[in-house]
Design a protein around this motif. Sequence first.
Motif, mmCIF file in Angstrom:
data_model
loop_
_atom_site.group_PDB
_atom_site.id
_atom_site.type_symbol
_atom_site.label_atom_id
_atom_site.label_comp_id
_atom_site.label_asym_id
_atom_site.label_seq_id
_atom_site.Cartn_x
_atom_site.Cartn_y
_atom_site.Cartn_z
ATOM 1 N N PHE A 1 37.678 44.715 45.373
ATOM 2 C CA PHE A 1 36.869 43.494 45.394
ATOM 3 C C PHE A 1 37.399 42.521 44.344
ATOM 4 O O PHE A 1 37.508 42.857 43.169
ATOM 5 N N GLU B 1 33.619 37.892 57.524
ATOM 6 C CA GLU B 1 32.595 37.686 56.503
ATOM 7 C C GLU B 1 31.773 38.958 56.314
ATOM 8 O O GLU B 1 31.385 39.624 57.278
ATOM 9 N N ALA C 1 26.832 42.151 45.328
ATOM 10 C CA ALA C 1 27.088 41.336 46.516
ATOM 11 C C ALA C 1 25.835 40.593 46.954
ATOM 12 O O ALA C 1 25.902 39.419 47.351
ATOM 13 N N CYS D 1 34.870 35.155 46.478
ATOM 14 C CA CYS D 1 34.633 36.602 46.615
ATOM 15 C C CYS D 1 35.441 37.131 47.793
ATOM 16 O O CYS D 1 35.256 36.668 48.929
ATOM 17 N N ARG E 1 25.644 36.519 47.145
ATOM 18 C CA ARG E 1 25.316 35.805 48.375
ATOM 19 C C ARG E 1 24.060 34.959 48.195
ATOM 20 O O ARG E 1 23.981 33.829 48.696
ATOM 21 N N GLU F 1 39.060 31.486 47.772
ATOM 22 C CA GLU F 1 37.663 31.881 47.975
ATOM 23 C C GLU F 1 37.168 32.567 46.706
ATOM 24 O O GLU F 1 37.946 33.166 45.960
ATOM 25 N N MET G 1 37.497 40.745 49.638
ATOM 26 C CA MET G 1 37.677 42.187 49.706
ATOM 27 C C MET G 1 38.997 42.522 50.370
ATOM 28 O O MET G 1 39.343 41.945 51.406
ATOM 29 N N VAL H 1 36.816 38.879 42.505
ATOM 30 C CA VAL H 1 35.740 37.925 42.269
ATOM 31 C C VAL H 1 36.170 36.917 41.206
ATOM 32 O O VAL H 1 36.837 37.270 40.230
ATOM 33 N N VAL I 1 29.853 44.809 49.620
ATOM 34 C CA VAL I 1 31.229 45.168 49.264
ATOM 35 C C VAL I 1 31.236 46.545 48.612
ATOM 36 O O VAL I 1 30.189 47.122 48.306
ATOM 37 N N ARG J 1 30.016 33.074 49.483
ATOM 38 C CA ARG J 1 30.339 33.851 50.685
ATOM 39 C C ARG J 1 31.404 34.885 50.330
ATOM 40 O O ARG J 1 32.206 34.682 49.412
ATOM 41 N N ILE J 2 31.403 35.988 51.062
ATOM 42 C CA ILE J 2 32.318 37.101 50.796
ATOM 43 C C ILE J 2 33.176 37.325 52.039
ATOM 44 O O ILE J 2 32.640 37.460 53.147
ATOM 45 N N TRP J 3 34.488 37.389 51.834
ATOM 46 C CA TRP J 3 35.412 37.527 52.958
ATOM 47 C C TRP J 3 36.298 38.755 52.771
ATOM 48 O O TRP J 3 36.881 38.938 51.711
#
Length: 312
Positions: A184, A175, A211, A125, A215, A123, A127, A186, A179, A220-222
Amino acid sequence: MAEQRVDGVAAPETVAVVVVTYNRADLLEGMLAGLRTQERAPDGVVVVDNASTDRTAEVLRAAVAAGDLPLEVLTSPTNVGGAGGFRAGVRAAYERGFDRFWLMDDDVVPAPSCLRVLMEADEDCLMAVREDRHGALCEKAALRFDLRDPRALKPKTAMVETTYGTRASMPERVELENVAFEGFLVRRRVVERIGLPDASYFIFYDDVDFAVRARRAGFRIWALRDAVLVRQLDFDQQHDLAGWKGYYMYRNLFAVHLRYGENAAVRAKPWVVAAGVVALSPLRGGRAEARNVIRGLRDARRMRQQPPTTVE
């Protein structure tokens, strides 16, 4: 393990840890010790020393001399805040060609498996999920960060800690809509698309801003439940609204609304909040908080323009 293609051949992605520190030498030692225990060792470690006046320089010299971390130290001539430090550190790691950047404060310690778990996820992004020294979940990253509804006085309307209560109650992936720059991870292509962290925030909300930009660019951030990061300090900054940090909290919250509010009513919220704080100042916060919110509103208006998308 996530891979990249080099001349058509699969190769493991590289990762650099980017750490910002200021006058917390003891905490920095603990964080560096945590990096040494990682099952998946980092390929680079960039520490930005924000003109510390304690024994931070001594700690970093000893770490470089030990040679057990691929450590590079950037010493800022002045304190440019966490935001300026992360901008400088990510820029340095980007220029050195790393594929991923793991942003880290000096007051967290990653569990030995933390980086491995993150790097195994394909992925852009990600956390790590924070807990306190007693093992209690304290991850405050937002599941919902509302910049559409003007009735949401605080845009963070749901977060990991209050939604799930314990790490065991979390799904494997959650999700996120914002953040913290504490764990984090990236990918390089995100920075190529949206640019570096914005140094103008100094402290607070630089991570939220990043963030939101990510987005809105389609990433997407997980949060990964099994990527464990242990926070060494309590969360108590929200009670400092009348102190010097309160100015940055108000200013930067207002700047986020002015930059990214999805309608005129949301972009007007800073004036509503400022008026309410001033009206209530005789009962809470006093003149100091009233001054902070007035200055914050004035200065946030100068931050309306979004940062450049180029890596400069």
